[in-house]
Design a protein around this motif. Structure first.
Motif, PDB file in Angstrom:
ATOM      1  N   MET A 119       9.142  32.392  27.040  1.00 50.40           N
ATOM      2  CA  MET A 119       9.716  31.978  25.751  1.00 50.40           C
ATOM      3  C   MET A 119       9.234  32.922  24.654  1.00 50.40           C
ATOM      4  O   MET A 119       8.164  33.507  24.748  1.00 50.40           O
ATOM      5  N   LEU A 120      10.042  33.005  23.614  1.00 51.95           N
ATOM      6  CA  LEU A 120       9.692  33.815  22.460  1.00 51.95           C
ATOM      7  C   LEU A 120       8.591  33.132  21.667  1.00 51.95           C
ATOM      8  O   LEU A 120       8.722  31.969  21.299  1.00 51.95           O
ATOM      9  N   LEU A 121       7.519  33.845  21.415  1.00 52.87           N
ATOM     10  CA  LEU A 121       6.429  33.321  20.587  1.00 52.87           C
ATOM     11  C   LEU A 121       6.726  33.591  19.120  1.00 52.87           C
ATOM     12  O   LEU A 121       6.703  32.699  18.289  1.00 52.87           O
ATOM     13  N   ARG A 122       7.011  34.846  18.796  1.00 57.48           N
ATOM     14  CA  ARG A 122       7.343  35.222  17.428  1.00 57.48           C
ATOM     15  C   ARG A 122       7.843  36.651  17.426  1.00 57.48           C
ATOM     16  O   ARG A 122       7.756  37.354  18.425  1.00 57.48           O
ATOM     17  N   ILE A 123       8.357  37.058  16.286  1.00 58.67           N
ATOM     18  CA  ILE A 123       8.783  38.441  16.105  1.00 58.67           C
ATOM     19  C   ILE A 123       7.780  39.094  15.171  1.00 58.67           C
ATOM     20  O   ILE A 123       7.519  38.595  14.081  1.00 58.67           O
ATOM     21  N   ASP A 124       7.205  40.199  15.627  1.00 61.33           N
ATOM     22  CA  ASP A 124       6.184  40.915  14.863  1.00 61.33           C
ATOM     23  C   ASP A 124       6.863  41.948  13.975  1.00 61.33           C
ATOM     24  O   ASP A 124       7.432  42.917  14.458  1.00 61.33           O
ATOM     25  N   TYR A 125       6.828  41.713  12.665  1.00 63.62           N
ATOM     26  CA  TYR A 125       7.432  42.628  11.702  1.00 63.62           C
ATOM     27  C   TYR A 125       6.404  43.599  11.121  1.00 63.62           C
ATOM     28  O   TYR A 125       6.715  44.355  10.217  1.00 63.62           O
ATOM     29  N   ASP A 126       5.163  43.568  11.622  1.00 62.68           N
ATOM     30  CA  ASP A 126       4.111  44.444  11.108  1.00 62.68           C
ATOM     31  C   ASP A 126       4.123  45.820  11.754  1.00 62.68           C
ATOM     32  O   ASP A 126       3.251  46.638  11.466  1.00 62.68           O
ATOM     33  N   THR A 127       5.065  46.075  12.636  1.00 61.70           N
ATOM     34  CA  THR A 127       5.182  47.373  13.288  1.00 61.70           C
ATOM     35  C   THR A 127       6.404  48.105  12.713  1.00 61.70           C
ATOM     36  O   THR A 127       7.281  47.476  12.127  1.00 61.70           O
ATOM     37  N   PRO A 128       6.458  49.439  12.861  1.00 66.57           N
ATOM     38  CA  PRO A 128       7.612  50.180  12.309  1.00 66.57           C
ATOM     39  C   PRO A 128       8.964  49.626  12.789  1.00 66.57           C
ATOM     40  O   PRO A 128       9.884  49.491  12.012  1.00 66.57           O
ATOM     41  N   ALA A 129       9.048  49.299  14.070  1.00 67.98           N
ATOM     42  CA  ALA A 129      10.255  48.646  14.595  1.00 67.98           C
ATOM     43  C   ALA A 129       9.848  47.229  15.014  1.00 67.98           C
ATOM     44  O   ALA A 129       8.921  47.067  15.806  1.00 67.98           O
ATOM     45  N   PRO A 130      10.494  46.191  14.477  1.00 66.76           N
ATOM     46  CA  PRO A 130      10.112  44.815  14.851  1.00 66.76           C
ATOM     47  C   PRO A 130      10.140  44.633  16.363  1.00 66.76           C
ATOM     48  O   PRO A 130      11.004  45.176  17.053  1.00 66.76           O
ATOM     49  N   ARG A 131       9.162  43.881  16.868  1.00 65.13           N
ATOM     50  CA  ARG A 131       9.116  43.662  18.316  1.00 65.13           C
ATOM     51  C   ARG A 131       8.918  42.187  18.609  1.00 65.13           C
ATOM     52  O   ARG A 131       8.287  41.468  17.842  1.00 65.13           O
TER      53      ARG A 131
END
Length: 143
Positions: A119-131
């Motif tokens: 399952m998806l935990l979260r989307i990390d927007y702290d990286t150059p490309a969201p992951r």
């Protein structure tokens, strides 16, 4: 988990690369965006009508100088009012909590164990490309 597991599916079309506002403003009426060239179809399988009882423990940061009881009581007051610093959600913001309140202990956890898959935990927007960050969800029978 307090409710029986029910699943639902959402299929949607998204664009993978939208134009910036500055590009659209600069080009004006000459700008043409071809969505079919940037379209990506996504499918989500999610849980429906979920209810969780969440247990938490307060861990003070170095700058928190008051007794832990102050922060615990503040937390309880916020829960009773339905207040939160950010609106709680599970996984992604499109699955926000509608009732984040003091627990009703008459509603007992379901009595089964099951591997629920990735399952998806979260989307990390702290990286150059969201992951996307994932986890393997497991349901353990309440003792």
């Amino acid at each position: 988990m307090l409710n029986e597991i029910k699943w639902f599916s959402i299929r949607r079309n998204e664009v993978t690369d939208a134009p910036s506002l500055s590009t659209v403003l600069k080009e004006g009426r000459r700008y043409h965006f071809r969505a079919p060239d940037k379209r990506d179809q996504r499918n989500t399988v999610a849980l429906r009508d979920v209810a969780y009882r969440i247990h938490a423990q307060i861990e003070l940061k170095p700058h928190a100088t008051a007794h832990v009881a102050k922060y615990r009581d503040q937390f309880h007051r916020r829960i009773e009012r339905g207040a939160s610093f950010t609106h709680p959600y599970l996984g992604t913001r499109e699955f926000s909590c509608t009732d984040f309140s003091t627990p009703d202990y008459s509603n007992q956890p379901i009595k089964r164990s099951e591997d629920l898959g990735v399952m998806l935990l979260r989307i990390d927007y702290d990286t150059p490309a969201p992951r996307s960050l994932w986890f393997t969800a497991e349901l353990h029978r309440a003792s």
